[in-house]
Design a protein around this motif. Structure first.
Motif, PDB file in Angstrom:
ATOM      1  N   GLU A 173      -3.742   5.279   1.946  1.00  0.00           N
ATOM      2  CA  GLU A 173      -4.009   3.886   2.316  1.00  0.00           C
ATOM      3  C   GLU A 173      -5.483   3.712   2.713  1.00  0.00           C
ATOM      4  O   GLU A 173      -6.172   2.810   2.230  1.00  0.00           O
ATOM      5  CB  GLU A 173      -3.097   3.494   3.483  1.00  0.00           C
ATOM      6  CG  GLU A 173      -3.388   2.116   4.056  1.00  0.00           C
ATOM      7  CD  GLU A 173      -2.589   1.827   5.328  1.00  0.00           C
ATOM      8  OE1 GLU A 173      -1.483   2.396   5.494  1.00  0.00           O
ATOM      9  OE2 GLU A 173      -3.071   1.033   6.149  1.00  0.00           O
ATOM     10  N   MET A 225      -4.433   0.391  -1.327  1.00  0.00           N
ATOM     11  CA  MET A 225      -3.880  -0.768  -0.622  1.00  0.00           C
ATOM     12  C   MET A 225      -4.346  -2.008  -1.361  1.00  0.00           C
ATOM     13  O   MET A 225      -5.446  -2.048  -1.919  1.00  0.00           O
ATOM     14  CB  MET A 225      -4.376  -0.787   0.835  1.00  0.00           C
ATOM     15  CG  MET A 225      -3.896  -1.993   1.631  1.00  0.00           C
ATOM     16  SD  MET A 225      -3.873  -1.690   3.420  1.00  0.00           S
ATOM     17  CE  MET A 225      -5.615  -1.724   3.795  1.00  0.00           C
ATOM     18  N   HIS A 244       0.840  -1.207   0.000  1.00  0.00           N
ATOM     19  CA  HIS A 244       0.000   0.000   0.000  1.00  0.00           C
ATOM     20  C   HIS A 244       0.865   1.244   0.000  1.00  0.00           C
ATOM     21  O   HIS A 244       2.070   1.194   0.255  1.00  0.00           O
ATOM     22  CB  HIS A 244      -0.899   0.009   1.237  1.00  0.00           C
ATOM     23  CG  HIS A 244      -0.174  -0.084   2.548  1.00  0.00           C
ATOM     24  ND1 HIS A 244       0.238   1.019   3.259  1.00  0.00           N
ATOM     25  CD2 HIS A 244       0.230  -1.163   3.265  1.00  0.00           C
ATOM     26  CE1 HIS A 244       0.841   0.614   4.365  1.00  0.00           C
ATOM     27  NE2 HIS A 244       0.868  -0.704   4.404  1.00  0.00           N
TER      28      HIS A 244
END
Ligand code: C2O
Ligand code: CU
Length: 421
Positions: free
Chosen positions: A409, A414, A402
């Motif tokens: 994220e 991710m 990620h």
């Protein structure tokens, strides 16, 4: 783990999510080859600071651990429960860090305090004679915003990532540290949610980079500045021997102008002399390059933004994080080349869990010597490509990769790979 007030601004009490009442949490010292067992009790309510969930999961960043102990984003520690993570420490000595990894709420959890250091040492490193004891100093650099009452302010800035106007080192605003005229080893973590720093000393002096995320380099590299993305670590040796007693030097962030509040990071006051029998050997840890010819797969991931400025979502190959989707299944014991292409105008520090990798090239150019060792995070430049080579060893199971700008994220940048037998 629990909400706790700490005095960061004199006379004001800031609510944080602390480990044993402090943030950063206690530094864990571990030894290569000796298993460490860490139990967390979650004393948070169901909803915590910033409206984030009180459930959490703890990831040991940079650690090579079985998937079950990797802090999977939905493998929650629910409020009022505890969980034990077992870390085998079968990897080279280096500085790791633990932090929350909860799906969608890693950004607020870390901003409000859920991070701490984990120092892994080994006999080889001890034998080198590097500065140690009082002369080896871990520094966690973070930026934060506070309101007039001294409370943390978090806005979920999913476009640029959350940045603050106030720099903290080890939880203290722009601290000073008294040092002697001699060499110090500074173990630096950029523990910020999204800010990049270009580290330098205010007098322009040089320092030696002896390691990054995956531990010691093969040789020290002398530089006058070093850029550090969120989650990257720098192991440096600096000598204050050229500074007269009574003077000081600051660690600064030259990524911003010197009149900005995030320029000064901390100050070293040279208060006396001390003998120094430490050394920085010309050769540190022997290093073996992974061979691209051994790679059995080449995988490509393109980072881009969707949803427009009003509803930004960050994606790999057009897809946001989905715990039910696995984007790669490398075979245990094999080597692969992963290439990350960035179709946006800002840098993204891409981090992979499980084993460390080596950077092959960035926009076709091999990395500078400082970045040529074992790494777990690579800065992918705007409209550029970074390629890494990695061997998947020891453990099967699910691991994450990620962007380590935590709001990217949380807003979907991710994915996960599954190491298969
Ligand atoms: Cu520092 Cu997946 O995390
Ligand atoms: Cu990003």
């Amino acid at each position: 783990l629990g909400a706790a007030p700490v005095e960061i601004i004199p006379g004001k009490f800031t609510s944080v999510i602390g480990f044993n009442g402090s943030t950063p949490g206690p530094t864990i010292r571990a030894r290569t080859g000796r298993t460490a067992v860490v139990t967390h009790y979650n004393g948070l309510p169901n909803t915590t600071l910033g409206g984030a969930t009180g459930s959490c999961t703890i990831h040991l960043h940079g650690a090579h651990v079985p998937a079950v102990d990797d802090g999977y984003p939905t493998n929650w520690i629910r409020p009022g429960t505890r969980r034990t993570y077992t870390y085998p420490n079968n990897q080279l000595s280096t500085m790791l860090w633990y932090h929350d990894h909860t799906m969608d709420d890693t950004g607020p959890h870390v901003w409000y305090g859920m991070a701490g250091l984990y120092l892994l040492s080994d006999d080889f490193e001890d034998s080198l004679g590097l500065p140690s004891g009082n002369y080896e100093v871990p520094l966690v650099i973070q930026d934060r915003n506070f309101d007039a009452n001294g409370q943390l302010v978090y806005t979920r800035n999913r476009m640029n990532g959350e940045t603050g106007d106030t720099i903290l080192v080890n939880g203290v605003i722009q601290p000073y540290f008294n040092v002697a005229k001699r060499k110090y080893r500074l173990r630096i973590l950029n523990g910020s949610n999204a800010r990049f720093y270009t580290l330098a000393f205010s007098n322009g002096q040089s320092f030696q980079v002896i390691g990054m995320e995956g531990g010691l380099l093969s040789k020290p590299v002398t530089v006058t500045s070093l850029r550090l993305a969120p989650a990257e670590r720098a192991d440096i040796v600096v000598s204050f021997s050229g500074i007269s007693v009574g003077s000081n030097v600051a660690l600064v962030n030259t990524a911003v102008s010197s009149t900005t509040s995030t320029y000064n990071i901390m100050r070293f006051n040279v208060t006396g002399t001390a003998s120094d029998n430490s050394v920085v050997p010309a050769n540190l840890r022997p290093f073996t390059k992974l061979n691209p010819a051994d790679a059995v797969a080449n995988r490509s991931f393109t980072v881009s933004m969707m949803g427009g400025m009003s509803n930004p979502m960050w994606v790999f190959n057009g897809l946001g994080f989905d715990p039910n989707r696995i984007d790669a299944q490398p075979k245990l014991g094999t080597t692969e080349i992963w290439s990350f292409t960035n179709m946006s105008m800002m840098d993204h520090p891409i981090h992979m869990h499980d084993n460390m990798f080596q950077i092959l090239d960035i926009n076709g150019t091999p990395p500078p010597a400082t970045h040529a060792g074992w790494k777990d995070t690579v800065i992918v430049p705007p409209m550029g490509t970074a390629r890494v080579i990695k061997k998947f060893e020891d453990y099967t199971g699910l691991y994450m990769f990620h962007c380590h700008m935590l709001e990217h994220e949380d807003y979907m940048l991710m994915s996960q790979f599954k190491v298969v037998p």
